[in-house]
Design an enzyme around this catalytic site. Structure first.
Site, PDB file in Angstrom:
ATOM      1  N   ASN A  79       5.248  -5.907  -2.236  1.00 41.31           N
ATOM      2  CA  ASN A  79       5.826  -7.308  -1.998  1.00 41.31           C
ATOM      3  C   ASN A  79       7.291  -7.287  -2.055  1.00 41.31           C
ATOM      4  OD1 ASN A  79       6.513 -10.110  -1.938  1.00 41.31           O
ATOM      5  ND2 ASN A  79       5.907 -10.504  -4.213  1.00 41.31           N
TER       6      ASN A  79
ATOM      7  N   HIS B 168       1.848 -16.680  -5.008  1.00 39.26           N
ATOM      8  CA  HIS B 168       2.631 -15.864  -5.935  1.00 39.26           C
ATOM      9  C   HIS B 168       3.216 -16.686  -6.905  1.00 39.26           C
ATOM     10  CE1 HIS B 168       5.621 -12.968  -7.541  1.00 39.26           C
ATOM     11  NE2 HIS B 168       4.950 -12.034  -6.738  1.00 39.26           N
TER      12      HIS B 168
ATOM     13  N   GLU C 148       6.284 -16.460  -8.044  1.00 36.83           N
ATOM     14  CA  GLU C 148       7.526 -17.043  -7.802  1.00 36.83           C
ATOM     15  C   GLU C 148       7.526 -18.425  -6.997  1.00 36.83           C
ATOM     16  OE1 GLU C 148       9.165 -13.197  -6.473  1.00 36.83           O
ATOM     17  OE2 GLU C 148       8.760 -12.558  -8.550  1.00 36.83           O
TER      18      GLU C 148
ATOM     19  N   GLY D  99       8.315  -8.140 -12.571  1.00 38.05           N
ATOM     20  CA  GLY D  99       9.822  -7.949 -12.623  1.00 38.05           C
ATOM     21  C   GLY D  99      10.594  -7.866 -13.780  1.00 38.05           C
TER      22      GLY D  99
ATOM     23  N   SER E  39       5.097  -4.963 -12.873  1.00 41.50           N
ATOM     24  CA  SER E  39       5.935  -3.861 -13.177  1.00 41.50           C
ATOM     25  C   SER E  39       4.832  -2.411 -13.089  1.00 41.50           C
ATOM     26  CB  SER E  39       6.418  -4.086 -14.503  1.00 41.50           C
ATOM     27  OG  SER E  39       7.195  -5.102 -14.529  1.00 41.50           O
TER      28      SER E  39
HETATM   29  C1  PEP Z   1       5.233  -8.948  -7.478  1.00 40.30           C
HETATM   30  O1  PEP Z   1       6.247  -9.364  -7.112  1.00 40.30           O
HETATM   31  O2  PEP Z   1       4.148  -9.379  -7.108  1.00 40.30           O
HETATM   32  C2  PEP Z   1       5.307  -7.876  -8.559  1.00 40.30           C
HETATM   33  C3  PEP Z   1       4.242  -7.419  -9.265  1.00 40.30           C
HETATM   34  O3  PEP Z   1       6.621  -7.531  -8.928  1.00 40.30           O
HETATM   35  P1  PEP Z   1       7.188  -6.395  -9.846  1.00 40.30           P
HETATM   36  O4  PEP Z   1       6.276  -5.193  -9.392  1.00 40.30           O
HETATM   37  O5  PEP Z   1       8.585  -6.152  -9.712  1.00 40.30           O
HETATM   38  O6  PEP Z   1       6.786  -6.706 -11.304  1.00 40.30           O
END
Ligand code: PEP
Length: 255
Positions: A13, A98, A100, A176, A216
């Site tokens: 993503n 998502h 976000e 994140g 992450s």
């Molecule tokens: C995501 O945006 O779905 C995500 C898992 O981000 P990250 O791997 O940076 O935590």
């Protein structure tokens, strides 16, 4: 059905990163590193990059997805992109729900359901995101919440359409932040999702469903997370922007 019979799926993503030129460069950097992958490899890019990504991914095993879509087919929705528009340019996947989008753009379980419907009607495969905030985990309501998010999002989805659904369990506190859920926590909630899908569609359909963990995930922790019986892949944010890191996760999923 055994985990080994489910197709592992690693999806990047990219969020609001990379312009079309940078997109081509990143796809070209990832492609040779993942060409032997024994899992599906997807890059979900900003709308403006999709055409460049599709072109750059031609002849590779990388599939391209979008990060959202609107639920209407067309009309007066300034700034939006429909699922039909994505399908028309050859997009196969779309992330929906998502955290976000839910946190910053007013996405609700109801709008997630509408977007899932539109995406399926357009022939797309959906990567449906569910997951709890830290306060909700601390209140002990993770399972109930994720069950509800899953049930609402799948409202009206047939067993046949479920074949075009991937569910990503993404604890919001792990996205994140560098804080990864432990492999046990990830597996536990992925198993809850599989259970609720089983209640809705029966055990065979639930066992065939690909459930990813996201939050992450990186080159260092992917092996442990992906070894868990109910974790069939990953939705990767930050690490998907670095070809070597993303390829290392793909390799871990290919074991
Ligand atoms: C995501 O945006 O779905 C995500 C898992 O981000 P990250 O791997 O940076 O935590």
């Amino acid at each position: 059905m055994d985990k080994n019979l489910r197709k592992a799926v690693i999806a990047g993503n990219w969020k609001m990163n990379k312009n079309p030129k940078e997109t081509v460069e990143l796809i070209q950097a990832i492609a040779p590193l993942v060409k032997e992958a024994d899992c599906d490899v997807i890059a979900c890019t900003p709308y403006i990059d999709l055409t460049a990504a599709l072109e750059a991914a031609k002849g590779t095993n990388i599939k391209i997805g979008a990060e959202n879509c609107h639920w209407e087919k067309s009309g007066a929705y300034t700034g939006e992109i429909s699922a039909d528009m994505l399908a028309a340019i050859g997009i196969e996947y779309v992330i929906i729900g998502h955290s976000e989008r839910r946190t910053y753009f007013g996405e609700t379980d109801e709008t997630v359901q509408k977007r899932v419907r539109a995406a399926l009607d357009a022939g797309l495969t959906v990567i449906l995101c569910v997951g709890e905030y830290l306060e909700q985990r601390e209140q002990g309501i993770t399972d109930e919440l994720v069950r509800l998010q899953t049930k609402i999002a799948l409202g009206g989805v047939s067993a046949d359409e479920l074949k075009r659904i991937i569910i990503a369990y993404e604890p919001v506190w792990a996205i994140g932040t560098g804080k990864t859920a432990t492999a046990e926590q990830a597996n536990e909630v992925c198993a809850v999702i599989r259970q609720v899908v089983g209640e809705l569609y029966g055990a065979d359909n639930a066992n065939a469903l690909t459930i990813q963990y996201g939050g992450s995930m990186n080159a260092a922790n992917a092996d442990e997370l992906l070894a868990k019986p109910d974790v069939d892949g990953g939705l990767i944010g930050g690490a998907s922007l670095k070809a070597e890191d993303f390829a290392a996760i793909v390799k871990a999923a290919s074991k």
